[in-house]
Motif scaffolding. Structure first.
Motif, PDB file in Angstrom:
ATOM      1  N   TYR A  25      51.129  -2.674  45.628  1.00 28.56           N
ATOM      2  CA  TYR A  25      51.804  -2.052  46.585  1.00 28.56           C
ATOM      3  C   TYR A  25      53.077  -1.534  46.657  1.00 28.56           C
ATOM      4  N   MET A  26      53.977  -2.465  46.120  1.00 29.57           N
ATOM      5  CA  MET A  26      55.303  -2.147  45.803  1.00 29.57           C
ATOM      6  C   MET A  26      55.535  -0.854  44.685  1.00 29.57           C
ATOM      7  N   THR A  27      54.586  -1.015  43.763  1.00 30.14           N
ATOM      8  CA  THR A  27      54.673  -0.204  42.686  1.00 30.14           C
ATOM      9  C   THR A  27      54.053   1.355  43.133  1.00 30.14           C
ATOM     10  N   ALA A  28      53.096   1.643  43.887  1.00 30.50           N
ATOM     11  CA  ALA A  28      52.471   2.706  44.653  1.00 30.50           C
ATOM     12  C   ALA A  28      53.450   3.168  45.421  1.00 30.50           C
ATOM     13  N   ALA A 161      56.565   4.873  36.446  1.00 28.38           N
ATOM     14  CA  ALA A 161      55.781   3.913  37.116  1.00 28.38           C
ATOM     15  C   ALA A 161      55.686   2.549  36.020  1.00 28.38           C
ATOM     16  N   ILE A 162      55.520   2.893  34.846  1.00 27.02           N
ATOM     17  CA  ILE A 162      55.427   1.650  34.237  1.00 27.02           C
ATOM     18  C   ILE A 162      56.966   0.469  34.118  1.00 27.02           C
ATOM     19  N   ALA A 163      58.062   1.464  34.010  1.00 25.00           N
ATOM     20  CA  ALA A 163      59.225   0.690  34.110  1.00 25.00           C
ATOM     21  C   ALA A 163      59.390   0.247  35.945  1.00 25.00           C
ATOM     22  N   LEU A 164      58.844   0.645  36.604  1.00 25.52           N
ATOM     23  CA  LEU A 164      58.821   0.158  38.022  1.00 25.52           C
ATOM     24  C   LEU A 164      57.863  -1.160  38.195  1.00 25.52           C
ATOM     25  N   VAL A 165      56.894  -1.338  37.437  1.00 24.48           N
ATOM     26  CA  VAL A 165      56.136  -2.468  37.501  1.00 24.48           C
ATOM     27  C   VAL A 165      57.126  -3.489  36.978  1.00 24.48           C
ATOM     28  N   GLY A 166      57.998  -3.188  35.916  1.00 22.87           N
ATOM     29  CA  GLY A 166      58.881  -4.416  35.379  1.00 22.87           C
ATOM     30  C   GLY A 166      59.840  -4.740  36.385  1.00 22.87           C
ATOM     31  N   TYR A 167      60.185  -3.727  37.244  1.00 23.31           N
ATOM     32  CA  TYR A 167      61.181  -3.643  38.046  1.00 23.31           C
ATOM     33  C   TYR A 167      60.989  -4.786  39.529  1.00 23.31           C
ATOM     34  N   THR A 168      59.599  -4.505  39.698  1.00 22.29           N
ATOM     35  CA  THR A 168      58.849  -5.628  40.654  1.00 22.29           C
ATOM     36  C   THR A 168      58.958  -6.656  40.289  1.00 22.29           C
ATOM     37  N   ALA A 169      58.915  -7.189  38.853  1.00 19.17           N
ATOM     38  CA  ALA A 169      58.756  -8.532  38.357  1.00 19.17           C
ATOM     39  C   ALA A 169      60.179  -8.917  38.661  1.00 19.17           C
ATOM     40  N   MET A 170      61.136  -8.214  38.316  1.00 18.55           N
ATOM     41  CA  MET A 170      62.527  -8.760  38.447  1.00 18.55           C
ATOM     42  C   MET A 170      62.877  -9.025  40.155  1.00 18.55           C
ATOM     43  N   ALA A 171      62.337  -8.155  40.767  1.00 24.54           N
ATOM     44  CA  ALA A 171      62.573  -8.106  42.350  1.00 24.54           C
ATOM     45  C   ALA A 171      61.761  -9.556  42.797  1.00 24.54           C
ATOM     46  N   GLY A 172      60.845  -9.725  42.312  1.00 29.56           N
ATOM     47  CA  GLY A 172      59.890 -11.026  42.592  1.00 29.56           C
ATOM     48  C   GLY A 172      60.651 -12.117  42.425  1.00 29.56           C
ATOM     49  N   ALA A 173      61.501 -12.344  41.264  1.00 26.58           N
ATOM     50  CA  ALA A 173      62.263 -13.423  41.011  1.00 26.58           C
ATOM     51  C   ALA A 173      63.332 -13.812  42.253  1.00 26.58           C
ATOM     52  N   LEU A 179      53.688 -10.653  41.700  1.00 21.97           N
ATOM     53  CA  LEU A 179      53.405 -11.234  40.244  1.00 21.97           C
ATOM     54  C   LEU A 179      54.519 -11.789  39.829  1.00 21.97           C
ATOM     55  N   GLY A 180      55.910 -11.232  39.864  1.00 23.85           N
ATOM     56  CA  GLY A 180      57.111 -11.620  39.397  1.00 23.85           C
ATOM     57  C   GLY A 180      57.524 -13.059  40.136  1.00 23.85           C
ATOM     58  N   ASN A 181      57.392 -12.982  41.578  1.00 21.42           N
ATOM     59  CA  ASN A 181      57.538 -14.026  42.264  1.00 21.42           C
ATOM     60  C   ASN A 181      56.766 -15.333  41.989  1.00 21.42           C
ATOM     61  N   LEU A 182      55.529 -15.069  41.705  1.00 27.12           N
ATOM     62  CA  LEU A 182      54.630 -16.113  41.257  1.00 27.12           C
ATOM     63  C   LEU A 182      55.043 -16.714  40.099  1.00 27.12           C
ATOM     64  N   ALA A 183      55.149 -15.668  39.043  1.00 27.16           N
ATOM     65  CA  ALA A 183      55.362 -16.264  37.792  1.00 27.16           C
ATOM     66  C   ALA A 183      56.732 -17.302  37.687  1.00 27.16           C
ATOM     67  N   TYR A 184      57.735 -16.753  38.447  1.00 22.27           N
ATOM     68  CA  TYR A 184      58.933 -17.345  38.475  1.00 22.27           C
ATOM     69  C   TYR A 184      59.016 -18.526  39.244  1.00 22.27           C
ATOM     70  N   VAL A 201      49.343 -11.236  31.972  1.00 18.80           N
ATOM     71  CA  VAL A 201      48.424 -10.571  31.535  1.00 18.80           C
ATOM     72  C   VAL A 201      47.994  -9.530  32.667  1.00 18.80           C
ATOM     73  N   ILE A 202      48.067  -9.898  33.869  1.00 17.87           N
ATOM     74  CA  ILE A 202      47.621  -9.069  35.019  1.00 17.87           C
ATOM     75  C   ILE A 202      48.409  -7.933  35.014  1.00 17.87           C
ATOM     76  N   ILE A 203      50.095  -8.206  34.907  1.00 20.54           N
ATOM     77  CA  ILE A 203      51.060  -7.129  34.709  1.00 20.54           C
ATOM     78  C   ILE A 203      50.671  -6.154  33.683  1.00 20.54           C
ATOM     79  N   LEU A 204      50.316  -6.708  32.646  1.00 20.49           N
ATOM     80  CA  LEU A 204      49.982  -5.614  31.417  1.00 20.49           C
ATOM     81  C   LEU A 204      48.798  -5.138  31.606  1.00 20.49           C
TER      82      LEU A 204
END
Length: 224
Positions: A25-28, A161-173, A179-184, A201-204
């Motif tokens: 959702y965040m990425t789209a 878009a690929i960079a944004l997936v990485g950004y969402t992981a950082m935002a999740g922290a 997924l970033g929030n969950l992983a952290y 793996v799901i992020i990849l």
């Protein structure tokens, strides 16, 4: 937590699915808005440069300066800087929607430069031919500039878009969810490596899907 076997005993698959949906959702949403805003900024940068249709050095300098500033700020710092703005806009800095302003403001300037580069690659003769036939500026933009640069624009938004997936992981922290929030929070802080592994793996997989879609669309649009 649900027991899903000895290898992923800490993984709650329902929570993982919800986090995946939040990341998508965040990425789209951020990709869609970044594509529109970045294309607009990229067009302005291109059109206001010397020798182009809207040549205007002061405006070009201002836009270029804004783009360079926001493109240069590390994303994690940008999130913190935008906390007052995000709180004012949405009433909270927690959750998926609260991540969107930082995601868009962080990605749009980056994409704007890619749009400008794509537009510069257009054969000047095509633009001059359109002008000689009496085409208006809006016609040149919609019938020449955007169609001719579309493969580059799609390739650029794929990278963004690929960079944004990485950004969402950082935002999740820092509380944005996904997924970033969950992983952290559940993986790193609780030392549950299987949670971190599955989230990674799901992020990849999301990144690979975005790349495949982007490459497919670009190949269909590229007339060369």
């Amino acid at each position: 937590m649900n027991n899903s076997g000895k290898y992923f005993e800490n993984v709650d698959w329902i929570m993982m699915w919800d986090a995946t949906k939040d990341t998508v959702y965040m990425t789209a949403i951020s990709v869609l808005v970044t594509f529109i805003l970045g294309t607009f900024l990229g067009l302005l940068l291109f059109l206001t440069t010397k020798g182009n249709l809207w040549e205007n050095k002061p405006i070009n300098t201002i836009i270029s300066g804004i783009v360079n500033i926001f493109r240069s700020i590390p994303f994690i710092i940008l999130i913190v800087l935008l906390i007052p703005f995000t709180t004012f806009l949405l009433g909270t800095m927690i959750g998926e929607d609260a991540a969107l302003p930082a995601l868009i403001i962080g990605a749009a300037p980056f994409y704007a430069r890619m749009v400008e580069i794509g537009l510069r690659e257009i054969n000047k003769g095509v633009i001059e031919a359109a002008k000689s036939m009496g085409a208006t500026t809006s016609t040149i933009i919609w019938k020449v500039l955007l169609p001719e640069s579309m493969p580059a624009l799609i390739s650029g938004i794929t990278v963004t878009a690929i960079a944004l997936v990485g950004y969402t992981a950082m935002a999740g922290a820092i509380g944005a969810g996904g997924l970033g929030n969950l992983a952290y929070n559940y993986g790193f802080q609780r030392n549950q490596n299987d949670v971190t592994f599955v989230a990674t793996v799901i992020i990849l997989i999301i990144v690979f899907i975005i790349q495949l879609i982007g490459d497919f669309i670009t190949s269909k649009l590229d007339k060369r």
